[in-house]
Design a protein around this motif. Sequence first.
Motif, PDB file in Angstrom:
ATOM      1  N   GLN A 286       0.819  -1.221   0.000  1.00 44.23           N
ATOM      2  CA  GLN A 286       0.000   0.000   0.000  1.00 44.23           C
ATOM      3  C   GLN A 286       0.848   1.265   0.000  1.00 44.23           C
ATOM      4  N   ILE A 287       1.941   1.255   0.757  1.00 43.46           N
ATOM      5  CA  ILE A 287       2.805   2.440   0.790  1.00 43.46           C
ATOM      6  C   ILE A 287       3.478   2.646  -0.560  1.00 43.46           C
TER       7      ILE A 287
ATOM      8  N   ARG B 125       2.433   1.716  -3.452  1.00 44.70           N
ATOM      9  CA  ARG B 125       1.399   2.194  -4.372  1.00 44.70           C
ATOM     10  C   ARG B 125       1.122   3.674  -4.126  1.00 44.70           C
ATOM     11  N   ASP B 126       1.046   4.071  -2.869  1.00 45.59           N
ATOM     12  CA  ASP B 126       0.776   5.469  -2.535  1.00 45.59           C
ATOM     13  C   ASP B 126       1.907   6.380  -2.988  1.00 45.59           C
TER      14      ASP B 126
ATOM     15  N   GLY C 295      -3.764  -3.007  -3.836  1.00 48.18           N
ATOM     16  CA  GLY C 295      -3.239  -2.127  -4.871  1.00 48.18           C
ATOM     17  C   GLY C 295      -2.151  -2.722  -5.726  1.00 48.18           C
TER      18      GLY C 295
ATOM     19  N   GLU D 125      -1.916   9.504   9.148  1.00 46.86           N
ATOM     20  CA  GLU D 125      -2.578  10.338   8.141  1.00 46.86           C
ATOM     21  C   GLU D 125      -3.051   9.493   6.964  1.00 46.86           C
ATOM     22  N   ARG D 126      -2.249   8.518   6.572  1.00 48.66           N
ATOM     23  CA  ARG D 126      -2.632   7.649   5.449  1.00 48.66           C
ATOM     24  C   ARG D 126      -3.784   6.721   5.807  1.00 48.66           C
TER      25      ARG D 126
ATOM     26  N   ASP E 234      -6.869   8.941   5.766  1.00 54.22           N
ATOM     27  CA  ASP E 234      -7.231   9.338   4.403  1.00 54.22           C
ATOM     28  C   ASP E 234      -7.738   8.166   3.575  1.00 54.22           C
ATOM     29  N   GLY E 235      -7.687   6.955   4.133  1.00 53.43           N
ATOM     30  CA  GLY E 235      -8.130   5.781   3.398  1.00 53.43           C
ATOM     31  C   GLY E 235      -7.090   5.207   2.453  1.00 53.43           C
ATOM     32  N   ARG E 236      -5.851   5.683   2.563  1.00 51.28           N
ATOM     33  CA  ARG E 236      -4.793   5.180   1.681  1.00 51.28           C
ATOM     34  C   ARG E 236      -4.071   3.971   2.255  1.00 51.28           C
ATOM     35  N   LEU E 237      -4.319   3.649   3.516  1.00 56.32           N
ATOM     36  CA  LEU E 237      -3.623   2.555   4.179  1.00 56.32           C
ATOM     37  C   LEU E 237      -4.570   1.875   5.135  1.00 56.32           C
ATOM     38  N   ARG E 238      -4.574   0.545   5.102  1.00 57.74           N
ATOM     39  CA  ARG E 238      -5.380  -0.208   6.045  1.00 57.74           C
ATOM     40  C   ARG E 238      -4.546  -1.319   6.652  1.00 57.74           C
TER      41      ARG E 238
END
Length: 312
Positions: A165-166, A168-169, A190, A272-273, A276-280
């Motif tokens: 995920q990181i 990809r972000d 991702g 923060e991620r 923001d829904g960028r990391l689970r």
Amino acid sequence: MRAIVIDEFGDADRMQLREVDDPKVGPDSVLIRVQAAGINPVDTKIRQGRLEGGFPHHFPLVLGWDAAGVVEAVGPAVVDLEPGDPVYAYCRKTEIAAGTYAELAAMPAGAVARRPRSVDVVHAGGLPLVGLTAWQALVEGARVEAGQTVLVTAASGGVGHVAVQIARDLGARVVGTASERNHDFVRSLGADAVVDYGAQDVEAALREAAPEGFDAALDLVGGDGQAQAEAVLKDGGALVSIVDPSVKERSRVRGHYTFVRPSAAELVELAERVDDGRLRVEVQETLPLERAADAHRLLERGHVRGKVVLEV
């Protein structure tokens, strides 16, 4: 306070739930009332005595390096946290004695951050070690940039599923290795492609997934997995390992060894991620503190998807 303690190295049967003294709070420290503690492979290695050469150990020894909960108290030099704040921390110290499988844990304030607001304390408790490991390996070690192609080995595990995920972000194209049963899960994080690490020719499958080669590879397993990752890297690509310090000796590729360190600032980045829904954080199983030995046995059997977390 109640804590999971060992009096000697050995198997999971050595782990006992009992009363121990509360940790002391120094002037720069934060006392956390622990509500959740992530289980990590390093915890089982500590229990077995496999880190004895790298750290002073003191018995009775409370296991655990991950914690999420609320601030119970702060030292007089701490200015940005106060009792009642919801926090999380990667609680590795220079000596191993007072861990986080306990009702209370003390850490320097520079390691403690406010936890993500959008998830429960169990999911927050599973993030610190794996999140910081993935962040430091990809951002500092591999120096991943947008447009690069990144390989993450063991992509469905604790560090691996966060690293996908990181990366990809950060704008990378991501390929992961995982058992076939976890392919859909890794894609949901991702990943652009997933390779079965049990395939007959993993290297060929990786070359098919990235014909021009990989700019960076995150080695989470060592051995054959590391060799396969190195083989598919471009010349000068980054091979970052969290298991093998000898990776620094590579010549064709840029080798980097990551030994994760505590960092409140980077925990803020991760929170923060999450918000923001960028990391689970995937939590496969949650167990009560008194079943910590069962949690270790589960982890040691292998094939855990994401994390196992203790509720304190």
